[in-house]
Design an enzyme around this catalytic site. Structure first.
Site, mmCIF file in Angstrom:
data_model
loop_
_atom_site.group_PDB
_atom_site.id
_atom_site.type_symbol
_atom_site.label_atom_id
_atom_site.label_comp_id
_atom_site.label_asym_id
_atom_site.label_seq_id
_atom_site.Cartn_x
_atom_site.Cartn_y
_atom_site.Cartn_z
ATOM 1 N N ALA A 135 0.865 -1.187 0.000
ATOM 2 C CA ALA A 135 0.000 0.000 0.000
ATOM 3 C C ALA A 135 0.899 1.233 0.000
ATOM 4 O O ALA A 135 1.814 1.327 0.823
ATOM 5 C CB ALA A 135 -0.899 0.002 1.226
ATOM 6 N N LYS A 136 0.628 2.149 -0.912
ATOM 7 C CA LYS A 136 1.421 3.386 -0.940
ATOM 8 C C LYS A 136 0.743 4.366 0.007
ATOM 9 O O LYS A 136 -0.060 5.208 -0.406
ATOM 10 C CB LYS A 136 1.500 3.917 -2.372
ATOM 11 C CG LYS A 136 2.545 4.998 -2.575
ATOM 12 C CD LYS A 136 2.736 5.269 -4.052
ATOM 13 C CE LYS A 136 3.551 6.531 -4.288
ATOM 14 N NZ LYS A 136 4.939 6.476 -3.858
#
Ligand code: PMP
Length: 296
Positions: A148-149
Protein backbone atom coordinates in the site's frame (compact mmCIF):
# COMPACT_ATOMS: atom_id res chain seq x y z
CA UNK A 1 -9.91 18.95 -4.71
CA UNK A 2 -13.05 16.84 -4.13
CA UNK A 3 -14.20 17.33 -7.70
CA UNK A 4 -13.43 21.05 -8.15
CA UNK A 5 -10.50 22.91 -9.66
CA UNK A 6 -8.90 25.05 -6.97
CA UNK A 7 -6.15 27.63 -7.46
CA UNK A 8 -2.77 26.52 -6.09
CA UNK A 9 -2.79 29.13 -3.29
CA UNK A 10 -6.30 28.16 -2.19
CA UNK A 11 -5.64 24.41 -1.97
CA UNK A 12 -5.93 24.36 1.84
CA UNK A 13 -7.26 21.96 4.47
CA UNK A 14 -8.16 22.19 8.19
CA UNK A 15 -5.35 21.70 10.71
CA UNK A 16 -7.39 18.92 12.36
CA UNK A 17 -7.51 16.89 9.17
CA UNK A 18 -7.34 13.25 10.32
CA UNK A 19 -4.56 12.33 7.89
CA UNK A 20 -2.28 15.11 9.15
CA UNK A 21 -2.31 13.59 12.65
CA UNK A 22 -2.52 9.85 11.98
CA UNK A 23 -1.12 9.50 8.42
CA UNK A 24 -4.43 8.04 7.24
CA UNK A 25 -3.80 8.74 3.58
CA UNK A 26 -2.86 6.80 0.46
CA UNK A 27 -1.39 8.43 -2.59
CA UNK A 28 0.25 8.01 -5.98
CA UNK A 29 3.16 9.47 -7.89
CA UNK A 30 2.75 9.54 -11.66
CA UNK A 31 4.60 11.34 -14.45
CA UNK A 32 3.41 13.01 -17.60
CA UNK A 33 5.94 13.38 -20.45
CA UNK A 34 5.97 15.53 -23.54
CA UNK A 35 5.59 13.54 -26.80
CA UNK A 36 5.07 14.39 -30.48
CA UNK A 37 1.36 13.77 -29.86
CA UNK A 38 1.26 16.14 -26.86
CA UNK A 39 1.56 15.34 -23.15
CA UNK A 40 1.15 11.66 -22.22
CA UNK A 41 0.73 10.09 -18.79
CA UNK A 42 2.87 7.00 -18.19
CA UNK A 43 0.90 3.92 -17.05
CA UNK A 44 -1.97 6.02 -15.72
CA UNK A 45 -4.47 3.17 -15.27
CA UNK A 46 -1.92 1.05 -13.40
CA UNK A 47 -1.18 3.89 -10.98
CA UNK A 48 -4.86 4.65 -10.39
CA UNK A 49 -5.49 0.94 -9.87
CA UNK A 50 -2.68 0.84 -7.29
CA UNK A 51 -4.30 3.82 -5.53
CA UNK A 52 -7.55 1.82 -5.25
CA UNK A 53 -5.61 -1.21 -4.00
CA UNK A 54 -3.85 0.90 -1.36
CA UNK A 55 -7.26 2.23 -0.26
CA UNK A 56 -8.65 -1.31 -0.20
CA UNK A 57 -5.96 -2.48 2.20
CA UNK A 58 -6.90 0.38 4.53
CA UNK A 59 -10.66 -0.15 3.90
CA UNK A 60 -10.94 3.45 2.67
CA UNK A 61 -13.80 4.04 0.27
CA UNK A 62 -12.77 6.30 -2.60
CA UNK A 63 -15.89 8.29 -3.58
CA UNK A 64 -15.07 8.16 -7.32
CA UNK A 65 -14.74 5.46 -9.98
CA UNK A 66 -11.33 4.60 -11.41
CA UNK A 67 -12.27 6.06 -14.81
CA UNK A 68 -13.33 9.32 -13.13
CA UNK A 69 -9.96 9.67 -11.40
CA UNK A 70 -8.08 8.90 -14.65
CA UNK A 71 -10.07 11.62 -16.38
CA UNK A 72 -9.54 14.01 -13.46
CA UNK A 73 -5.76 13.52 -13.73
CA UNK A 74 -5.82 14.38 -17.43
CA UNK A 75 -8.18 17.34 -16.89
CA UNK A 76 -5.86 18.73 -14.19
CA UNK A 77 -2.93 18.60 -16.62
CA UNK A 78 -5.06 20.24 -19.31
CA UNK A 79 -6.26 23.19 -17.23
CA UNK A 80 -2.70 23.84 -16.10
CA UNK A 81 -1.51 23.81 -19.75
CA UNK A 82 1.54 21.86 -18.65
CA UNK A 83 3.65 19.65 -20.97
CA UNK A 84 5.70 17.61 -18.51
CA UNK A 85 4.84 17.18 -14.85
CA UNK A 86 4.70 15.05 -11.77
CA UNK A 87 1.19 14.09 -10.68
CA UNK A 88 0.21 13.55 -7.05
CA UNK A 89 -3.25 12.12 -6.39
CA UNK A 90 -3.95 11.73 -2.66
CA UNK A 91 -6.89 10.12 -0.85
CA UNK A 92 -7.17 11.02 2.81
CA UNK A 93 -9.42 11.00 5.84
CA UNK A 94 -10.42 14.62 6.13
CA UNK A 95 -11.68 16.90 8.91
CA UNK A 96 -14.34 15.42 11.17
CA UNK A 97 -13.55 13.66 14.42
CA UNK A 98 -10.20 13.23 16.10
CA UNK A 99 -9.29 9.81 17.53
CA UNK A 100 -8.00 6.70 15.88
CA UNK A 101 -11.25 5.44 14.36
CA UNK A 102 -11.21 7.23 11.01
CA UNK A 103 -14.56 5.92 9.79
CA UNK A 104 -16.62 8.94 10.84
CA UNK A 105 -14.47 11.26 8.74
CA UNK A 106 -15.16 11.97 5.08
CA UNK A 107 -12.70 10.62 2.51
CA UNK A 108 -11.28 13.46 0.41
CA UNK A 109 -9.46 13.23 -2.91
CA UNK A 110 -7.04 15.78 -4.32
CA UNK A 111 -4.84 15.78 -7.43
CA UNK A 112 -1.90 18.17 -7.79
CA UNK A 113 0.45 18.55 -10.77
CA UNK A 114 3.70 20.47 -11.01
CA UNK A 115 6.89 20.46 -13.10
CA UNK A 116 9.48 18.29 -11.34
CA UNK A 117 12.93 17.55 -12.79
CA UNK A 118 15.07 14.52 -12.04
CA UNK A 119 14.52 13.52 -8.39
CA UNK A 120 18.11 12.52 -7.64
CA UNK A 121 19.64 15.29 -9.78
CA UNK A 122 20.77 15.50 -13.42
CA UNK A 123 24.28 14.44 -12.40
CA UNK A 124 22.85 11.44 -10.53
CA UNK A 125 20.84 10.41 -13.57
CA UNK A 126 23.96 10.49 -15.77
CA UNK A 127 26.73 9.25 -13.48
CA UNK A 128 24.96 7.58 -10.58
CA UNK A 129 24.32 8.25 -6.91
CA UNK A 130 26.17 7.30 -3.72
CA UNK A 131 24.15 5.16 -1.32
CA UNK A 132 24.19 4.05 2.27
CA UNK A 133 22.66 0.82 3.53
CA UNK A 134 20.25 2.19 6.10
CA UNK A 135 20.23 1.32 9.78
CA UNK A 136 16.45 1.66 9.47
CA UNK A 137 14.66 -1.54 8.43
CA UNK A 138 11.98 -1.33 5.69
CA UNK A 139 8.39 -1.48 6.98
CA UNK A 140 7.35 -5.10 7.31
CA UNK A 141 4.00 -6.54 6.25
CA UNK A 142 3.31 -7.39 9.91
CA UNK A 143 3.69 -3.70 10.83
CA UNK A 144 2.56 -1.66 7.82
CA UNK A 145 1.70 -3.11 4.40
CA UNK A 146 4.50 -2.27 1.95
CA UNK A 147 2.25 -2.89 -1.08
CA UNK A 148 0.00 0.00 0.00
CA UNK A 149 1.42 3.39 -0.94
CA UNK A 150 0.37 4.99 2.31
CA UNK A 151 1.66 8.20 3.87
CA UNK A 152 2.57 6.24 7.01
CA UNK A 153 5.15 4.15 5.12
CA UNK A 154 7.01 7.30 4.18
CA UNK A 155 8.03 8.11 7.75
CA UNK A 156 10.22 5.02 7.48
CA UNK A 157 11.49 6.41 4.17
CA UNK A 158 12.12 9.88 5.63
CA UNK A 159 14.24 8.42 8.45
CA UNK A 160 16.32 6.46 5.95
CA UNK A 161 16.71 9.47 3.65
CA UNK A 162 17.74 11.77 6.50
CA UNK A 163 20.30 9.27 7.77
CA UNK A 164 21.80 8.87 4.29
CA UNK A 165 22.05 12.64 3.77
CA UNK A 166 23.46 13.25 7.24
CA UNK A 167 26.18 10.68 6.50
CA UNK A 168 27.07 12.46 3.25
CA UNK A 169 25.31 10.09 0.83
CA UNK A 170 22.66 10.81 -1.79
CA UNK A 171 20.23 8.00 -1.06
CA UNK A 172 19.50 5.05 1.24
CA UNK A 173 19.03 1.34 0.55
CA UNK A 174 16.79 -0.39 3.09
CA UNK A 175 17.05 -4.04 4.12
CA UNK A 176 13.97 -5.89 5.35
CA UNK A 177 13.34 -7.59 8.69
CA UNK A 178 15.03 -10.77 7.40
CA UNK A 179 18.14 -8.88 6.33
CA UNK A 180 17.45 -9.08 2.60
CA UNK A 181 17.62 -6.03 0.34
CA UNK A 182 14.22 -4.35 -0.02
CA UNK A 183 14.30 -0.98 -1.82
CA UNK A 184 15.19 2.68 -1.65
CA UNK A 185 13.04 5.14 0.35
CA UNK A 186 11.07 5.94 -2.82
CA UNK A 187 12.55 3.60 -5.42
CA UNK A 188 12.88 -0.05 -6.33
CA UNK A 189 16.40 -1.41 -6.71
CA UNK A 190 18.04 -3.57 -9.36
CA UNK A 191 21.48 -5.16 -9.54
CA UNK A 192 23.22 -6.59 -12.60
CA UNK A 193 25.52 -9.59 -12.11
CA UNK A 194 27.03 -11.55 -15.00
CA UNK A 195 24.56 -9.85 -17.36
CA UNK A 196 21.53 -11.01 -15.34
CA UNK A 197 19.15 -8.32 -14.07
CA UNK A 198 17.97 -9.02 -10.51
CA UNK A 199 15.39 -7.25 -8.34
CA UNK A 200 13.74 -8.23 -5.03
CA UNK A 201 10.25 -9.79 -5.21
CA UNK A 202 7.10 -8.56 -3.40
CA UNK A 203 7.89 -10.98 -0.56
CA UNK A 204 10.98 -8.89 0.23
CA UNK A 205 8.57 -6.13 1.31
CA UNK A 206 8.75 -3.71 -1.61
CA UNK A 207 6.19 -1.48 -3.22
CA UNK A 208 5.47 -3.05 -6.60
CA UNK A 209 6.67 -0.27 -8.90
CA UNK A 210 5.52 0.34 -12.45
CA UNK A 211 8.92 1.72 -13.43
CA UNK A 212 10.38 -1.58 -12.17
CA UNK A 213 7.73 -3.56 -14.04
CA UNK A 214 8.39 -1.55 -17.23
CA UNK A 215 12.17 -1.91 -16.96
CA UNK A 216 11.85 -5.71 -16.59
CA UNK A 217 9.69 -5.75 -19.73
CA UNK A 218 12.21 -3.58 -21.61
CA UNK A 219 15.04 -5.88 -20.49
CA UNK A 220 13.18 -8.94 -21.80
CA UNK A 221 12.80 -7.04 -25.08
CA UNK A 222 16.63 -6.91 -25.21
CA UNK A 223 16.79 -10.65 -24.32
CA UNK A 224 18.39 -9.78 -20.98
CA UNK A 225 17.73 -12.46 -18.35
CA UNK A 226 15.56 -11.09 -15.52
CA UNK A 227 15.21 -12.58 -12.04
CA UNK A 228 12.92 -11.54 -9.19
CA UNK A 229 14.57 -13.05 -6.14
CA UNK A 230 15.88 -12.23 -2.68
CA UNK A 231 19.15 -10.29 -2.69
CA UNK A 232 21.66 -10.09 0.16
CA UNK A 233 23.67 -6.96 0.91
CA UNK A 234 26.90 -8.63 -0.23
CA UNK A 235 25.46 -9.04 -3.71
CA UNK A 236 24.85 -5.31 -3.96
CA UNK A 237 28.42 -4.55 -2.89
CA UNK A 238 29.73 -7.02 -5.50
CA UNK A 239 27.29 -6.13 -8.29
CA UNK A 240 28.58 -5.28 -11.79
CA UNK A 241 25.91 -2.56 -11.98
CA UNK A 242 23.09 -1.30 -9.77
CA UNK A 243 20.30 1.20 -10.24
CA UNK A 244 17.09 2.57 -8.78
CA UNK A 245 13.75 2.80 -10.56
CA UNK A 246 10.77 4.92 -9.62
CA UNK A 247 8.38 7.48 -11.03
CA UNK A 248 10.29 10.33 -9.38
CA UNK A 249 13.81 8.81 -9.71
CA UNK A 250 13.10 7.38 -13.20
CA UNK A 251 16.15 5.15 -13.83
CA UNK A 252 19.05 6.36 -11.70
CA UNK A 253 22.36 4.46 -11.58
CA UNK A 254 24.00 3.62 -8.23
CA UNK A 255 27.74 4.21 -8.37
CA UNK A 256 28.78 3.59 -4.77
CA UNK A 257 27.40 1.75 -1.74
CA UNK A 258 28.96 2.30 1.70
CA UNK A 259 32.33 3.22 0.23
CA UNK A 260 32.42 0.33 -2.28
CA UNK A 261 32.54 1.39 -5.92
CA UNK A 262 29.93 -0.43 -7.99
CA UNK A 263 31.30 -1.67 -11.31
CA UNK A 264 33.11 1.11 -13.14
CA UNK A 265 31.88 3.76 -10.67
CA UNK A 266 29.65 5.34 -13.29
CA UNK A 267 26.63 4.22 -15.29
CA UNK A 268 27.02 0.57 -16.43
CA UNK A 269 26.36 -0.63 -20.01
CA UNK A 270 23.09 -2.51 -19.27
CA UNK A 271 21.84 0.33 -17.07
CA UNK A 272 22.61 2.83 -19.83
CA UNK A 273 20.84 0.74 -22.46
CA UNK A 274 17.71 0.40 -20.29
CA UNK A 275 17.76 4.08 -19.27
CA UNK A 276 18.00 5.20 -22.88
CA UNK A 277 15.13 2.92 -23.90
CA UNK A 278 13.05 4.03 -20.90
CA UNK A 279 13.29 7.70 -21.91
CA UNK A 280 12.46 6.81 -25.52
CA UNK A 281 9.38 4.89 -24.39
CA UNK A 282 7.99 7.53 -22.00
CA UNK A 283 8.42 10.21 -24.67
CA UNK A 284 6.47 8.09 -27.19
CA UNK A 285 9.48 7.31 -29.41
CA UNK A 286 8.97 3.53 -29.47
CA UNK A 287 5.62 2.39 -30.95
CA UNK A 288 6.06 -1.06 -29.37
CA UNK A 289 5.30 0.35 -25.93
CA UNK A 290 2.80 3.07 -26.85
CA UNK A 291 0.05 1.27 -24.89
CA UNK A 292 1.75 2.45 -21.70
CA UNK A 293 0.95 6.06 -22.62
CA UNK A 294 -2.32 7.82 -21.98
CA UNK A 295 -2.41 10.90 -24.20
CA UNK A 296 -3.84 13.99 -22.51
N1 PMP B 1 9.20 1.88 -3.73
C1 PMP B 1 8.79 2.94 -3.03
C2 PMP B 1 8.89 2.93 -1.56
C3 PMP B 1 8.27 4.08 -3.71
O1 PMP B 1 7.89 5.15 -3.02
C4 PMP B 1 8.22 4.07 -5.11
C5 PMP B 1 7.69 5.27 -5.84
N2 PMP B 1 6.30 5.20 -5.99
C6 PMP B 1 8.65 2.92 -5.79
C7 PMP B 1 9.14 1.84 -5.06
C8 PMP B 1 8.61 2.84 -7.29
O2 PMP B 1 7.29 2.75 -7.76
P1 PMP B 1 6.88 3.36 -9.18
O3 PMP B 1 7.90 2.90 -10.14
O4 PMP B 1 5.52 2.79 -9.45
O5 PMP B 1 6.88 4.83 -9.02
Amino acid sequence: MDGRFVDWDDAKIHVLTHALHYATAVFEGIRCYSTDRGPAVFRLKDHVNRLFNSAKIYTMKIPYAMEELCKAVKDTIKVNKIKECYIRPIVYYAYGEMGLNPLKNPVSVAIAVWPWGSYLGEEGLKKGVRCKISSWVRVDTRILPPLAKSSANYLNSVLAKLEAINCGYDEAILLNMNGYVAEGPGENIFIVKDEVLITPPRSSGVLYGFTMDSVMELARGFSIQVEEREIIRDEVLLADEAFFTGTAAELTPIREVDGRIIGSGSIGPITEKLQEKFFQVVRGKDPKYVDWLDFV
